[in-house]
Design an enzyme around this catalytic site. Sequence first.
Site, PDB file in Angstrom:
ATOM      1  N   CYS A  68      46.822  55.763  40.381  1.00  0.00           N
ATOM      2  CA  CYS A  68      47.411  54.497  40.824  1.00  0.00           C
ATOM      3  C   CYS A  68      47.540  54.406  42.339  1.00  0.00           C
ATOM      4  O   CYS A  68      47.255  53.352  42.922  1.00  0.00           O
ATOM      5  CB  CYS A  68      48.756  54.257  40.143  1.00  0.00           C
ATOM      6  SG  CYS A  68      49.948  55.592  40.298  1.00  0.00           S
ATOM      7  N   ASP A 270      50.004  45.570  40.579  1.00  0.00           N
ATOM      8  CA  ASP A 270      50.269  46.798  39.837  1.00  0.00           C
ATOM      9  C   ASP A 270      48.958  47.364  39.294  1.00  0.00           C
ATOM     10  O   ASP A 270      48.271  46.703  38.521  1.00  0.00           O
ATOM     11  CB  ASP A 270      51.228  46.473  38.681  1.00  0.00           C
ATOM     12  CG  ASP A 270      51.717  47.720  37.962  1.00  0.00           C
ATOM     13  OD1 ASP A 270      50.995  48.720  37.959  1.00  0.00           O
ATOM     14  OD2 ASP A 270      52.818  47.669  37.390  1.00  0.00           O
ATOM     15  N   HIS A 272      47.966  49.500  36.994  1.00  0.00           N
ATOM     16  CA  HIS A 272      48.105  50.338  35.803  1.00  0.00           C
ATOM     17  C   HIS A 272      47.452  49.793  34.537  1.00  0.00           C
ATOM     18  O   HIS A 272      47.682  50.316  33.460  1.00  0.00           O
ATOM     19  CB  HIS A 272      49.597  50.612  35.531  1.00  0.00           C
ATOM     20  CG  HIS A 272      50.223  51.494  36.565  1.00  0.00           C
ATOM     21  ND1 HIS A 272      50.855  50.989  37.668  1.00  0.00           N
ATOM     22  CD2 HIS A 272      50.288  52.838  36.675  1.00  0.00           C
ATOM     23  CE1 HIS A 272      51.302  51.983  38.417  1.00  0.00           C
ATOM     24  NE2 HIS A 272      50.964  53.116  37.838  1.00  0.00           N
TER      25      HIS A 272
END
Length: 381
Positions: A68, A270, A272
């Site tokens: 990430c 984000d 993810h």
Amino acid sequence: MDAATLTYDTLRFGEFEDFPETSEPVWILGKEYNALTERRDSVRRHVTAVGDCVPGGTGPTSDTGWGCMLRCGQMILGEALMCRHLGRDWRWAREQKQREEYISILNAFIDKKDSYYSIHQIAQMGVGEGKPIGQWYGPNTVAQVLKKLAVFDTWSRLVVHVAMDNTVIIEEIKRLCMPWLDLAGEAAGEGEVNGCLEGACALAEEETALWRPLVLLIPLRLGLSDINEAYIETLKQCFMLPQSLGVIGGKPNSAHYFIGYVGEELIYLDPHTTQPAVEPCEDGQVPDDTYHCQHPPCRMHICELDPSIAAGFFCKTEDDFDDWCMRIRRVRGLPMFELVDSQPVHMVSVDTFNLTPDFSDSDRLERFFDSEDEEFEILSL
């Protein structure tokens, strides 16, 4: 090639909220928007540098669980490359004819070993920073890796500078972005030939450009386990600067790319969600829908921010950098870092290591400074 990191947390998919009904301004990478009248269509496009495989036939085939922060590093550098080659006002539109420069930027992040900023390159370069493939990176480590990789990107010719010890040194940056100044200074003592300094003329034409575009990354730790609230207003003002590239930060398994704020909430992408990697088409075009926001970006309260971050700024010209320095000195609140004209006497000089201005022996220098994120100086009141 199975999966790739995108911009949103799988667990939150379907829960995206549009911007709140508020009269407060929405700031995204130096641009101000009105949440009541402009809404989601004004949220800027962002290359998210998605991909999947990592080096080695027997190694990982996905970056799920460890990639990430690497993806956040790709995103902040992708934004810098778009500013560099397309301009800050460029906007992505679905199904429009892709510009050549845009395709080149996408290809720099394709998950192949020969792409400048692929997950392969970042993971492999991280080994030199003491991070085995598959280990989570902190903001400082990914900044150091991007600095090394940018040296090989002869098309963009960026200067990626990582400001250590919470200190930005103006003289040092100008020397890096205008390397011809050093040779010109040396030649000045030997006279001029045909009205041109010998040292400067000896450089290739592209090296005598007035300014090499600067990507300035400033690793910081703004507290111990939580962000010190004294820095909140200062951090907000960083997103208001026209040179802003945003902030990368987070903790293991929870890194984000922060692009702005509204009220007391940070706006972030984000990395993810997993998805298939992108393959270029035979005609050279790149299927790019998944490289861009399909939903409103995520938001979180600013007090939830992990204190370990790296702030990024892009200065395409010397005037941009001078303007950034002026604005930083006018920022209200507790400074997150120090801006100085020349190197303070307490800091170790690069000359101690006999390094050239382009830091060709950067490995030795970075080992001295120890790039582990736990070693940041803690700023406090």
